[in-house]
Design a protein around this motif. Structure first.
Motif, PDB file in Angstrom:
ATOM      1  N   GLU A  63      63.843  99.779 -23.147  1.00  0.00           N
ATOM      2  CA  GLU A  63      62.635  99.861 -22.275  1.00  0.00           C
ATOM      3  C   GLU A  63      61.455  99.304 -22.923  1.00  0.00           C
ATOM      4  O   GLU A  63      60.354  98.981 -22.430  1.00  0.00           O
ATOM      5  CB  GLU A  63      62.377 101.435 -21.777  1.00  0.00           C
ATOM      6  N   ASP A  64      61.484  99.029 -24.346  1.00  0.00           N
ATOM      7  CA  ASP A  64      60.488  98.463 -24.887  1.00  0.00           C
ATOM      8  C   ASP A  64      60.057  97.032 -24.816  1.00  0.00           C
ATOM      9  O   ASP A  64      59.438  96.229 -25.226  1.00  0.00           O
ATOM     10  CB  ASP A  64      60.484  98.750 -26.488  1.00  0.00           C
ATOM     11  N   SER A  65      61.312  96.511 -24.408  1.00  0.00           N
ATOM     12  CA  SER A  65      61.347  94.998 -24.208  1.00  0.00           C
ATOM     13  C   SER A  65      60.389  94.585 -23.180  1.00  0.00           C
ATOM     14  O   SER A  65      60.005  95.257 -22.091  1.00  0.00           O
ATOM     15  CB  SER A  65      62.600  94.696 -23.683  1.00  0.00           C
TER      16      SER A  65
ATOM     17  N   TRP B 157      45.860  95.160 -27.643  1.00  0.00           N
ATOM     18  CA  TRP B 157      47.085  94.770 -27.494  1.00  0.00           C
ATOM     19  C   TRP B 157      47.464  95.396 -26.224  1.00  0.00           C
ATOM     20  O   TRP B 157      46.970  96.409 -25.999  1.00  0.00           O
ATOM     21  CB  TRP B 157      48.069  95.232 -28.619  1.00  0.00           C
ATOM     22  N   LYS B 158      48.283  94.570 -25.415  1.00  0.00           N
ATOM     23  CA  LYS B 158      48.590  94.793 -23.910  1.00  0.00           C
ATOM     24  C   LYS B 158      50.140  94.766 -23.936  1.00  0.00           C
ATOM     25  O   LYS B 158      50.654  93.713 -24.647  1.00  0.00           O
ATOM     26  CB  LYS B 158      47.935  93.933 -23.177  1.00  0.00           C
ATOM     27  N   LYS B 159      50.584  95.434 -22.894  1.00  0.00           N
ATOM     28  CA  LYS B 159      52.078  95.266 -22.607  1.00  0.00           C
ATOM     29  C   LYS B 159      52.053  94.870 -21.035  1.00  0.00           C
ATOM     30  O   LYS B 159      51.885  95.925 -20.162  1.00  0.00           O
ATOM     31  CB  LYS B 159      53.081  96.274 -22.893  1.00  0.00           C
ATOM     32  N   GLY B 160      52.039  93.421 -20.743  1.00  0.00           N
ATOM     33  CA  GLY B 160      51.834  93.393 -19.383  1.00  0.00           C
ATOM     34  C   GLY B 160      50.392  93.388 -18.851  1.00  0.00           C
ATOM     35  O   GLY B 160      49.750  92.783 -19.730  1.00  0.00           O
TER      36      GLY B 160
ATOM     37  N   LEU C  30      62.519  91.427 -27.311  1.00  0.00           N
ATOM     38  CA  LEU C  30      63.649  91.714 -26.707  1.00  0.00           C
ATOM     39  C   LEU C  30      64.526  92.824 -27.301  1.00  0.00           C
ATOM     40  O   LEU C  30      64.950  92.485 -28.591  1.00  0.00           O
ATOM     41  CB  LEU C  30      64.636  90.561 -26.190  1.00  0.00           C
ATOM     42  N   VAL C  31      64.828  93.902 -26.849  1.00  0.00           N
ATOM     43  CA  VAL C  31      65.566  94.850 -27.511  1.00  0.00           C
ATOM     44  C   VAL C  31      66.881  95.008 -27.079  1.00  0.00           C
ATOM     45  O   VAL C  31      67.161  94.944 -25.867  1.00  0.00           O
ATOM     46  CB  VAL C  31      64.822  96.176 -27.538  1.00  0.00           C
ATOM     47  N   GLN C  32      67.891  94.734 -27.922  1.00  0.00           N
ATOM     48  CA  GLN C  32      69.341  94.774 -27.458  1.00  0.00           C
ATOM     49  C   GLN C  32      70.109  95.862 -28.037  1.00  0.00           C
ATOM     50  O   GLN C  32      69.947  96.193 -29.217  1.00  0.00           O
ATOM     51  CB  GLN C  32      69.723  93.253 -27.658  1.00  0.00           C
ATOM     52  N   GLU C  33      71.346  96.072 -27.458  1.00  0.00           N
ATOM     53  CA  GLU C  33      72.208  96.904 -28.060  1.00  0.00           C
ATOM     54  C   GLU C  33      73.015  96.312 -29.266  1.00  0.00           C
ATOM     55  O   GLU C  33      73.541  95.209 -28.925  1.00  0.00           O
ATOM     56  CB  GLU C  33      73.185  97.539 -27.203  1.00  0.00           C
TER      57      GLU C  33
ATOM     58  N   SER D 135      55.968  83.577 -28.653  1.00  0.00           N
ATOM     59  CA  SER D 135      56.891  83.580 -29.636  1.00  0.00           C
ATOM     60  C   SER D 135      57.894  84.763 -29.070  1.00  0.00           C
ATOM     61  O   SER D 135      57.566  85.546 -28.563  1.00  0.00           O
ATOM     62  CB  SER D 135      56.431  83.851 -31.024  1.00  0.00           C
ATOM     63  N   TRP D 136      59.297  84.640 -29.523  1.00  0.00           N
ATOM     64  CA  TRP D 136      60.168  85.446 -29.355  1.00  0.00           C
ATOM     65  C   TRP D 136      60.614  86.181 -30.358  1.00  0.00           C
ATOM     66  O   TRP D 136      60.823  85.722 -31.585  1.00  0.00           O
ATOM     67  CB  TRP D 136      61.374  84.748 -28.659  1.00  0.00           C
ATOM     68  N   ILE D 137      60.662  87.540 -30.167  1.00  0.00           N
ATOM     69  CA  ILE D 137      61.422  88.431 -31.275  1.00  0.00           C
ATOM     70  C   ILE D 137      62.343  89.205 -30.708  1.00  0.00           C
ATOM     71  O   ILE D 137      62.557  89.851 -29.859  1.00  0.00           O
ATOM     72  CB  ILE D 137      60.117  89.195 -31.884  1.00  0.00           C
ATOM     73  N   TYR D 138      63.515  89.026 -31.407  1.00  0.00           N
ATOM     74  CA  TYR D 138      64.795  89.865 -30.805  1.00  0.00           C
ATOM     75  C   TYR D 138      64.960  91.055 -31.962  1.00  0.00           C
ATOM     76  O   TYR D 138      65.065  90.862 -33.140  1.00  0.00           O
ATOM     77  CB  TYR D 138      66.146  89.236 -30.995  1.00  0.00           C
ATOM     78  N   LYS D 139      65.178  92.339 -31.603  1.00  0.00           N
ATOM     79  CA  LYS D 139      65.318  93.561 -32.338  1.00  0.00           C
ATOM     80  C   LYS D 139      66.529  94.373 -31.727  1.00  0.00           C
ATOM     81  O   LYS D 139      66.795  94.413 -30.553  1.00  0.00           O
ATOM     82  CB  LYS D 139      64.192  94.450 -32.387  1.00  0.00           C
TER      83      LYS D 139
END
Length: 310
Positions: A92-94, A50-53, A117-120, A25-29
């Motif tokens: 960087e948390d993306s 939980w893992k990141k990569g 995905l973290v965006q400005e 699933s995709w989450i945008y923040k």
């Protein structure tokens, strides 16, 4: 077909009926917001990791959490239901976050993948519009913090048409004057700017066209009114003439009954038409000569000698 493989798959399904297939699933923040990454599998969770990569972040087991990275660096916490909370998000948390949940007997309950995905937030757009040679030139610009950052720019024209482009600058040239709207947006934020511009050359052209069209319509309207009045007047005169002709006909009373004179046929016969259409030959007019006067006798007439009977 390989019946051994089919039999092996059926046995695995019977032995592990609660295993869930992995899903993404995709989450945008936006930056500095808080993200909650939850497990979609229902029921209570005994153990979840939980893992990141490939890097393990945090693990919960029997309601006890264990961190594999620094809390201040991770800015993450694990709730009792297995949800991963990340505070003060940075770009960087993306990344791709994976979780594996197990039941108390050690069976795998769920395996999920979440793309964060973290965006400005988008900057305030700058809308510039001006008249050039009786045309309109519009430019919408959104300057981001990063040079490679691209937004979705949407320009709305006065006639309702929209132009969209994934860029930081959008330009348009045309003839439509009015209010222009520029919208800059991404998955996490949206901002707008408006500006009204009127080019006199284009407005004068439309004004001339409207005046000319109104004048033509007025002339046609007046002609129609005059035609209707004359037609009504002609029809009224015809009716009045017919009534007057009927009233002037002589009426004779004979034998106690009313008898009217026969009327001439309304349509002439073909022979009468030919006679009427045939022109009369022109007759030459001779000049009138003076009447001759008797001449006077100059010599007396000698009497005839008498005849003797034999």
């Amino acid at each position: 077909m390989n019946f051994r493989r089919i039999f092996l798959v059926k046995c695995l399904l019977l032995l592990f009926p609660s295993v869930k297939c992995s899903s993404t699933s995709w989450i945008y923040k936006a930056v500095n917001e808080t993200a909650l990454l939850s497990i979609a599998a229902p029921g209570s969770i005994y153990e979840a990791t939980w893992k990141k990569g490939t890097q393990r972040l945090v693990q919960i087991r029997d309601n006890r959490a264990k961190h594999f990275v620094n809390k201040e660096q991770c800015r993450c916490a694990l709730l009792h239901n297995g949800t991963l909370e990340i505070q003060r998000l940075q770009k960087e948390d993306s990344g791709n976050y994976m979780v594996q949940a197990y039941q108390k007997d050690g069976q795998l309950k769920a395996e999920e993948s979440i793309m964060l995905l973290v965006q400005e937030p988008v900057p305030q757009p700058i809308l510039m519009a001006e008249c050039r040679n009786k045309s309109v030139s519009v430019k919408c610009e959104a300057k981001g913090k990063a040079k490679d950052e691209v937004f979705l720019i949407e320009l709305t024209q006065p006639n309702g048409k929209k132009i969209q482009k994934n860029a930081t600058v959008l330009e348009w040239h045309g003839w439509n004057s009015g209010t222009f709207r520029c919208v800059v947006k991404n998955k996490v934020s949206e901002k707008m700017a408006e500006k009204a511009i009127n080019c006199s050359g284009k407005m004068d052209f439309y004004r001339i066209l409207s005046i000319a069209g109104g004048a033509v319509f007025f002339v046609i309207f007046v002609i129609c009114i005059i035609y209707c009045i004359r037609r009504r007047k002609t029809k009224r005169n015809e009716i009045y003439g017919e009534e007057r002709a009927i009233q002037t006909l002589p009426v004779y009373h004979e034998m106690g009954t009313m008898r009217e004179l026969p009327q001439a046929p309304s349509k002439p016969t073909p022979r009468q038409q030919r006679v009427q259409q045939r022109p009369l030959p022109p007759q030459p007019q001779e000049p009138q000569q003076p009447r001759p006067q008797p001449r006077p006798r100059t010599q007396p007439r000698t009497p005839n000698p008498p005849r003797h009977r034999p």
